[in-house]
Design a protein around this motif. Structure first.
Motif, PDB file in Angstrom:
ATOM      1  N   ILE A   3       1.064  -1.307  -0.037  1.00 35.65           N
ATOM      2  CA  ILE A   3      -0.222   0.121  -0.338  1.00 35.65           C
ATOM      3  C   ILE A   3       0.988   1.088  -0.173  1.00 35.65           C
ATOM      4  O   ILE A   3       1.948   1.249   1.107  1.00 35.65           O
ATOM      5  N   SER A   4       0.497   1.902  -1.295  1.00 34.04           N
ATOM      6  CA  SER A   4       0.999   3.454  -0.799  1.00 34.04           C
ATOM      7  C   SER A   4       0.601   4.594  -0.449  1.00 34.04           C
ATOM      8  O   SER A   4      -0.067   4.901  -0.743  1.00 34.04           O
ATOM      9  N   ALA A   5       1.180   4.934   1.246  1.00 33.38           N
ATOM     10  CA  ALA A   5      -0.035   6.031   2.114  1.00 33.38           C
ATOM     11  C   ALA A   5       0.552   7.132   2.187  1.00 33.38           C
ATOM     12  O   ALA A   5       1.581   6.756   2.452  1.00 33.38           O
ATOM     13  N   HIS A   6      -0.212   7.708   2.722  1.00 32.86           N
ATOM     14  CA  HIS A   6       0.902   9.676   2.538  1.00 32.86           C
ATOM     15  C   HIS A   6       0.823   9.436   3.763  1.00 32.86           C
ATOM     16  O   HIS A   6       1.927  10.244   4.475  1.00 32.86           O
ATOM     17  N   ASP A   7      -0.044   8.861   4.383  1.00 40.22           N
ATOM     18  CA  ASP A   7      -0.281   9.027   6.384  1.00 40.22           C
ATOM     19  C   ASP A   7      -1.179   7.913   7.416  1.00 40.22           C
ATOM     20  O   ASP A   7      -1.708   7.583   6.316  1.00 40.22           O
ATOM     21  N   ASP A  10      -4.306   7.250   5.712  1.00 42.24           N
ATOM     22  CA  ASP A  10      -4.769   6.877   4.270  1.00 42.24           C
ATOM     23  C   ASP A  10      -5.086   5.570   4.678  1.00 42.24           C
ATOM     24  O   ASP A  10      -5.313   4.794   3.882  1.00 42.24           O
ATOM     25  N   ARG A  11      -3.668   4.765   4.747  1.00 40.19           N
ATOM     26  CA  ARG A  11      -3.284   3.668   5.691  1.00 40.19           C
ATOM     27  C   ARG A  11      -4.396   3.022   5.727  1.00 40.19           C
ATOM     28  O   ARG A  11      -4.498   1.658   5.437  1.00 40.19           O
ATOM     29  N   GLU A  13      -7.294   3.823   6.067  1.00 41.36           N
ATOM     30  CA  GLU A  13      -8.667   4.002   5.036  1.00 41.36           C
ATOM     31  C   GLU A  13      -8.478   2.933   4.041  1.00 41.36           C
ATOM     32  O   GLU A  13      -9.124   2.321   3.363  1.00 41.36           O
ATOM     33  N   GLN A  14      -6.285   2.867   3.514  1.00 36.27           N
ATOM     34  CA  GLN A  14      -6.944   1.451   2.300  1.00 36.27           C
ATOM     35  C   GLN A  14      -7.324   0.111   3.255  1.00 36.27           C
ATOM     36  O   GLN A  14      -7.603  -0.367   2.586  1.00 36.27           O
ATOM     37  N   GLU A  58       0.496  -6.332   3.952  1.00 34.67           N
ATOM     38  CA  GLU A  58       0.397  -4.832   4.979  1.00 34.67           C
ATOM     39  C   GLU A  58      -0.213  -5.718   6.406  1.00 34.67           C
ATOM     40  O   GLU A  58       0.443  -4.933   7.452  1.00 34.67           O
TER      41      GLU A  58
END
Length: 147
Positions: A3-7, A10-11, A13-14, A58
């Motif tokens: 997963i490429s999360a910004h924060d 975001d992680r 939520e993904q 993950e």
């Protein structure tokens, strides 16, 4: 793949989206097995395998480094926990359905093999008082893979 999360938010939520989709796919597969239609479970095998691998990866990352999600809002983390609990429940359901299908399939194969063994009973002697033996175990059988 990861997963490429910004924060952290975001992680989380993904992860919720991933868990929900995986839960949906596993529930569909479980339902197919419960309805004795395993061929219907095969439709999404590729996507399920890909998502399950991503989920495993993950989950291991978050277990190794809880800070990846710690700063996310409590409400999101709670949703992730609920999504994970639902996923665990669906996995248990699928496990029961697959085990039931396995037991039924093994019983059918055993019954067929036993019947083949009876049909292949060998004569032990010749003449009007000839005897046969049906006490032997079933021998290997070949199944038509296209059936």
């Amino acid at each position: 793949m990861a997963i490429s999360a910004h924060d952290p938010q975001d992680r989380v939520e993904q992860l919720i989206l991933l868990t929900d989709r995986l839960t949906e796919l596993v529930a569909q597969a479980a339902q197919a097995f419960e309805q004795r239609r395993p061929q219907d479970a095969a439709i999404h095998v590729g996507e399920t395998a890909r998502l399950a691998n991503l989920y495993r990866h993950e989950s291991a990352r978050v277990r190794a480094n809880p800070e990846l999600v710690a700063a996310a809002p409590l409400v999101l983390r709670t949703r992730l926990i609920r999504a994970t609990e639902a996923f665990d429940a669906v996995l248990a359901r699928q496990g029961r359905a697959i085990e039931a299908a396995r037991i039924i399939t093994e019983g059918l194969v055993r019954a067929i093999a036993d019947e083949v063994a009876v049909q292949r009973a060998k004569g032990l002697s010749y003449g009007p008082d000839a005897t046969t033996s049906t006490t032997g175990k079933a021998t290997a059988i070949t199944l038509n893979q296209r059936a």
